[in-house]
Design an enzyme around this catalytic site. Structure first.
Site, PDB file in Angstrom:
ATOM      1  N   TYR A  59     -48.558  14.365 -55.196  1.00  0.00           N
ATOM      2  CA  TYR A  59     -49.947  15.085 -55.360  1.00  0.00           C
ATOM      3  C   TYR A  59     -50.581  14.463 -56.770  1.00  0.00           C
ATOM      4  CZ  TYR A  59     -48.916  18.962 -52.132  1.00  0.00           C
ATOM      5  OH  TYR A  59     -48.767  19.891 -51.238  1.00  0.00           O
ATOM      6  N   HIS A 119     -40.638  17.540 -48.290  1.00  0.00           N
ATOM      7  CA  HIS A 119     -42.229  17.570 -48.163  1.00  0.00           C
ATOM      8  C   HIS A 119     -42.673  17.447 -46.781  1.00  0.00           C
ATOM      9  CE1 HIS A 119     -46.285  17.255 -50.254  1.00  0.00           C
ATOM     10  NE2 HIS A 119     -46.305  17.835 -49.315  1.00  0.00           N
TER      11      HIS A 119
END
Ligand code: NAP
Length: 314
Positions: A59, A119
């Protein structure tokens, strides 16, 4: 703030969690220079009682989270971050997981992660995740660098939760992150019975997204559903398909209704809210702390969308 227990981890977590990814990435996706705003959002979230912060290696927000939490006693926070999957033909995927964790610890300025996830695991990745990556996660847990092991689904590619349904049957994870919202409540039937059985902690993402924050997008989604014959033309106002929710629930906005819908779902522990906008943060936390939507509205939403498992809300 209200607090709950994150499944079998025993962690005491705020029912609202700050999502530092999603379309906003704390506002840093559209404004890479927006660090001060992101810092203010994280600090405000903590001041509002949020102790659950979710970020990820990819991110680009781990460092700003690290900056914002410096000086706060570590045990007051529950930090969740994620490892992007190495490619399936990576020669040393276990080593890649270990290196990723070290980078996350450094960026976050901490010596342990409370919940470390793989993830966006898609069904096609699941065997690889289980056989090659999970052993590396277990080793990191044994070394005290992570406390609990989680997985997040690739909801866009897997909106019917195939990966989670398969992996929860094998009880691999302490915590899962799942897409659940009023347009795709399918986890209620297919996943939450499994998480409840093994007391797996559940983090909810995609509560609002574009569908509930951009009226034109909601109209478009519902027109498609009408065209496909999934909902009958008379069932909603095509110009404003969820007008009845605001009229009859007392919710001031659809984002409010969306967060309340998720917060009161039996099976959801933490509702993540992702934003780069301070006013949104405050109103979203207020929404998450409001009562459930009235039963009649929930029934109507169930009649309209209850069987859908292919929308994401994007
Ligand atoms: N596979 C994965 O692991 C995965 C995937 C996706 C997300 N996540 C995690 O889950 C977190 C939450 O997911 P999400 O990003 O889907 O969250 P979300 O809260 O459903 O949606 C966030 C989007 O809605 C907008 N929004 C939020 N509140 C609003 C409001 N009151 N009014 C109007 N627009 C509003 C935000 O824009 P503004 O910035 O303008 O508020 C942002 O574009 C992420 O931050 C991330 O930590 C994980």
């Amino acid at each position: 703030m209200e607090y709950t227990t994150l499944g079998r981890t025993g962690l005491k977590v705020s029912v609202a969690g700050l999502g530092c990814g999603g379309p906003s990435r704390l506002g840093m996706r559209s404004d890479a220079q927006g660090e001060n705003n992101a810092l203010a959002i994280i600090r405000q979230a903590i001041d509002l009682g949020i102790n659950f912060l979710d970020t990820a290696q990819n991110y680009g927000t781990e460092a700003v989270v690290g900056k914002a939490i410096a000086g706060i006693p570590r045990e007051r926070l529950v930090i969740s971050t994620k490892k992007t999957l190495p490619s399936i033909d990576h020669p040393h995927p276990e080593e890649e997981v270990r290196k990723g964790l070290e980078q996350s610890l450094k960026a976050l300025g901490t010596d342990y992660i409370d919940v470390y996830h793989l993830h966006g695991v898609e069904p096609k990745d699941y065997d690889f995740a289980k056989t090659r990556l999970m052993p590396a996660m277990v080793r990191l847990r044994e070394q005290g660098k992570i406390r609990f092991i989680g997985v997040t689904e690739g909801f866009v590619q897997d909106p019917s939760h195939q990966m989670l349904r398969e992996s929860l049957a094998q009880d691999l994870w302490d915590v899962v992150m799942i897409g659940f919202n009023l347009l795709n409540p399918s986890a209620r039937r297919t996943v939450f019975p499994l998480t409840r059985e093994n007391r797996v902690g559940v983090l909810d993402m995609f509560a609002v997204r574009r569908a509930l924050s951009q009226p034109a997008r909601l109209k478009e989604i519902c027109s498609e559903l009408i065209q496909k014959g999934v909902i009958s033309p008379g069932a909603v106002n095509a110009q404003d398909p969820l007008d009845f929710v605001l009229r009859e629930s007392g919710a001031a906005t659809l984002p409010e209704a969306g967060y309340r819908f998720c917060r009161h779902e039996q099976g959801v522990d933490v509702v993540l809210t992702g934003t780069g906008n301070m006013d949104h943060l405050k109103s979203n936390v207020e929404a998450i702390l409001k009562p459930a939507l009235p039963a009649a509205i929930l029934k109507k939403l169930e009649d309209l969308f209850g069987t859908l498992d292919d929308l994401t809300g994007n």
